[in-house]
Scaffold this active site. Sequence first.
Site, PDB file in Angstrom:
ATOM      1  N   ASP A  84       6.716  -6.190  10.438  1.00  0.00           N
ATOM      2  CA  ASP A  84       5.458  -5.945   9.741  1.00  0.00           C
ATOM      3  C   ASP A  84       4.480  -7.087   9.931  1.00  0.00           C
ATOM      4  O   ASP A  84       4.842  -8.154  10.388  1.00  0.00           O
ATOM      5  CB  ASP A  84       5.727  -5.891   8.228  1.00  0.00           C
ATOM      6  CG  ASP A  84       6.189  -4.531   7.788  1.00  0.00           C
ATOM      7  OD1 ASP A  84       6.123  -3.601   8.592  1.00  0.00           O
ATOM      8  OD2 ASP A  84       6.609  -4.419   6.621  1.00  0.00           O
ATOM      9  N   LYS A 113       1.163  -3.510   8.989  1.00  0.00           N
ATOM     10  CA  LYS A 113       0.612  -2.662   7.943  1.00  0.00           C
ATOM     11  C   LYS A 113      -0.390  -3.522   7.251  1.00  0.00           C
ATOM     12  O   LYS A 113      -0.065  -4.598   6.808  1.00  0.00           O
ATOM     13  CB  LYS A 113       1.677  -2.250   6.945  1.00  0.00           C
ATOM     14  CG  LYS A 113       2.307  -0.938   7.204  1.00  0.00           C
ATOM     15  CD  LYS A 113       3.033  -0.539   5.975  1.00  0.00           C
ATOM     16  CE  LYS A 113       4.300   0.204   6.295  1.00  0.00           C
ATOM     17  NZ  LYS A 113       5.183   0.203   5.145  1.00  0.00           N
ATOM     18  N   MET A 150      -0.710  -7.084  -4.186  1.00  0.00           N
ATOM     19  CA  MET A 150      -1.799  -6.289  -3.600  1.00  0.00           C
ATOM     20  C   MET A 150      -2.949  -6.100  -4.587  1.00  0.00           C
ATOM     21  O   MET A 150      -3.495  -5.003  -4.700  1.00  0.00           O
ATOM     22  CB  MET A 150      -1.264  -4.923  -3.140  1.00  0.00           C
ATOM     23  CG  MET A 150      -0.238  -5.037  -2.041  1.00  0.00           C
ATOM     24  SD  MET A 150       0.676  -3.525  -1.753  1.00  0.00           S
ATOM     25  CE  MET A 150       1.935  -3.602  -3.017  1.00  0.00           C
TER      26      MET A 150
HETATM   27  C1  LIG Z   1       3.456  -4.324   0.687  1.00  0.00           C
HETATM   28  S1  LIG Z   1       3.709  -5.659  -0.398  1.00  0.00           S
HETATM   29  C2  LIG Z   1       5.249  -6.223   0.148  1.00  0.00           C
HETATM   30  C3  LIG Z   1       5.962  -7.071  -0.848  1.00  0.00           C
HETATM   31  C4  LIG Z   1       7.256  -7.593  -0.331  1.00  0.00           C
HETATM   32  N1  LIG Z   1       8.198  -6.533  -0.103  1.00  0.00           N
HETATM   33  C5  LIG Z   1       7.865  -8.656  -1.259  1.00  0.00           C
HETATM   34  O1  LIG Z   1       8.947  -8.426  -1.808  1.00  0.00           O
HETATM   35  O2  LIG Z   1       7.262  -9.698  -1.394  1.00  0.00           O
HETATM   36  C6  LIG Z   1       2.614  -6.849   0.259  1.00  0.00           C
HETATM   37  C7  LIG Z   1       2.011  -7.739  -0.795  1.00  0.00           C
HETATM   38  O3  LIG Z   1       2.919  -8.753  -1.164  1.00  0.00           O
HETATM   39  C8  LIG Z   1       2.214  -9.922  -1.517  1.00  0.00           C
HETATM   40  N2  LIG Z   1       2.640 -10.998  -0.642  1.00  0.00           N
HETATM   41  C9  LIG Z   1       3.606 -10.942   0.283  1.00  0.00           C
HETATM   42  N3  LIG Z   1       3.775 -12.137   0.877  1.00  0.00           N
HETATM   43  C10 LIG Z   1       2.879 -12.969   0.306  1.00  0.00           C
HETATM   44  C11 LIG Z   1       2.562 -14.336   0.488  1.00  0.00           C
HETATM   45  N4  LIG Z   1       3.206 -15.091   1.362  1.00  0.00           N
HETATM   46  N5  LIG Z   1       1.591 -14.863  -0.269  1.00  0.00           N
HETATM   47  C12 LIG Z   1       0.942 -14.122  -1.186  1.00  0.00           C
HETATM   48  N6  LIG Z   1       1.200 -12.833  -1.385  1.00  0.00           N
HETATM   49  C13 LIG Z   1       2.159 -12.253  -0.662  1.00  0.00           C
HETATM   50  C14 LIG Z   1       0.745  -9.605  -1.357  1.00  0.00           C
HETATM   51  O4  LIG Z   1       0.277  -9.148  -2.597  1.00  0.00           O
HETATM   52  C15 LIG Z   1       0.781  -8.497  -0.351  1.00  0.00           C
HETATM   53  O5  LIG Z   1      -0.365  -7.704  -0.397  1.00  0.00           O
END
Ligand SMILES: C[S@@+](CC[C@H](N)C(=O)[O-])C[C@H]1O[C@@H](n2cnc3c(N)ncnc32)[C@H](O)[C@@H]1O
Length: 466
Positions: A249, A271, A384
């Site tokens: 991803d 994505k 998100m």
């Molecule tokens: C589709 S979700 C996936 C979440 C992922 N499965 C998890 O457990 O962290 C994606 C969202 O996770 C958050 N996110 C993921 N990695 C991040 C990071 N390194 N810093 C800040 N937000 C993050 C953001 O809000 C982003 O839009």
Amino acid sequence: MDYFPLFVKLKNQPCLVVGAGEVAARKIEVLGKAGARITVIAEQLGPSVAALQSALNLTLIQKRFSADDVLGMRLVISATNNRATNELVAAAAENHRIPVNVVDNPDLCSFIFPAIVDRSPLIAAISSGGASPVLARILRAKIESLIPAAYGRLAQFAEEFRLLVKQRIKQPSQRRIFWENMLHGHVAELVFTGKIQEAELELKSQLLLAEQATTKGEVYLIGAGPGDPDLLTFRALRLMQQADVIVYDRLVSDGILEMARRDAEKIYVGKQRSNHSLPQESINELLANLALSGKRVARLKGGDPFIFGRGGEEIETLMQQGIPFQVVPGITAASGCATYAGIPLTHRDHAQSCTFVTGHLKDGSINLNWKQLAAPNQTIVIYMGLVGLYTICQALIEHGCPPDHPIAIIQQGTTQNQRVITGTLTDMPRLAEQADIKPPTLIIVGTVVSLHEKLHWFQSGQPPHS
Ligand SMILES: C[S@@+](CC[C@H](N)C(=O)[O-])C[C@H]1O[C@@H](n2cnc3c(N)ncnc32)[C@H](O)[C@@H]1O
């Protein structure tokens, strides 16, 4: 890459060492292990070199070096403490395009010696390209402690069966899987404990089974964590290194991808909000088709696959089609970002519970239980949520949160680009705009945010403290 790593065959090849002190003796020993035919030229012979003479069949010549001495040599090493002699040796070797190493003089070297972990026939060579030999040695010590001494025996064992396995299992990908199973599992353990005959029998019976088996791959659904490659689990790393294909991803960082098997095929299915490179259904199908063609597929997802990751949908398809899979949890963004921002998600004085919500629904709306989220003594983590930030702050105030309730936004948490801004529900939309905050971002709401000022420890732009 300043130096190209290469293993050179020196068995019975003429090699010259100029100098016969302690340093020269150590180089001679290494050349001796490789079976080189060694000539030593020095005005004075040190006791250590003299002691190696008969064991390594050295040709010792007691004289001053002259340029012609390099003629016919495959490799030249200068280990004297005389700069003029070292320069002479380097120039003579260079003239004849013979690789030359001048000990402790990187500017005169055309090749350098790596730090070596010797489990012959298995050799690991480590180099810092001259930047820090001590660091290379520290790494060697780490590798030494990771690789059992009997690995050499295992490599010899594998060599004995290499041809047979090649004849019996024709498909390279299947053969690789077979060897990985043998070298990781029971057979390897038998070899390590010296039960070679048992190991041979076990390998042969596994070979029979492998020949009869139909080709079916599997899928590893792996949580790759929030960004810092150090936050991968051991299991994630192991499976990434044995996968034939990596499907990843947008949130999977380059640093993490670099830890996957070098020759694995890499497929980006990225994505982004409202810009799905591949629809989820196509990703599900892709995983299934790759596995059905016999591939081991590592499906890397940011954070944890089961937290706002649609991991459940992906394995549902696999399950329907009877494809073997395993799921590896990862550190979710809430945990990683909060930790690296110095914001404990729960705290005896601030929050007795913590709720993860998504600030983005399929149809673009935000439909959350605001009354519940506005209650005191809790932490809310919003994934998100950047696009809906203003709506989120307003709704929380309208449902009872104080307008000066603390809120933090963490951009690219746990990475070298991490940014943390803190404020209140009233001013955060303006602060985020002023700071030009960009996704991926995580929002934390609650009085725990006030601890950031005191507890922040991670400085982006430099690696975390170890
Ligand atoms: C589709 S979700 C996936 C979440 C992922 N499965 C998890 O457990 O962290 C994606 C969202 O996770 C958050 N996110 C993921 N990695 C991040 C990071 N390194 N810093 C800040 N937000 C993050 C953001 O809000 C982003 O839009």
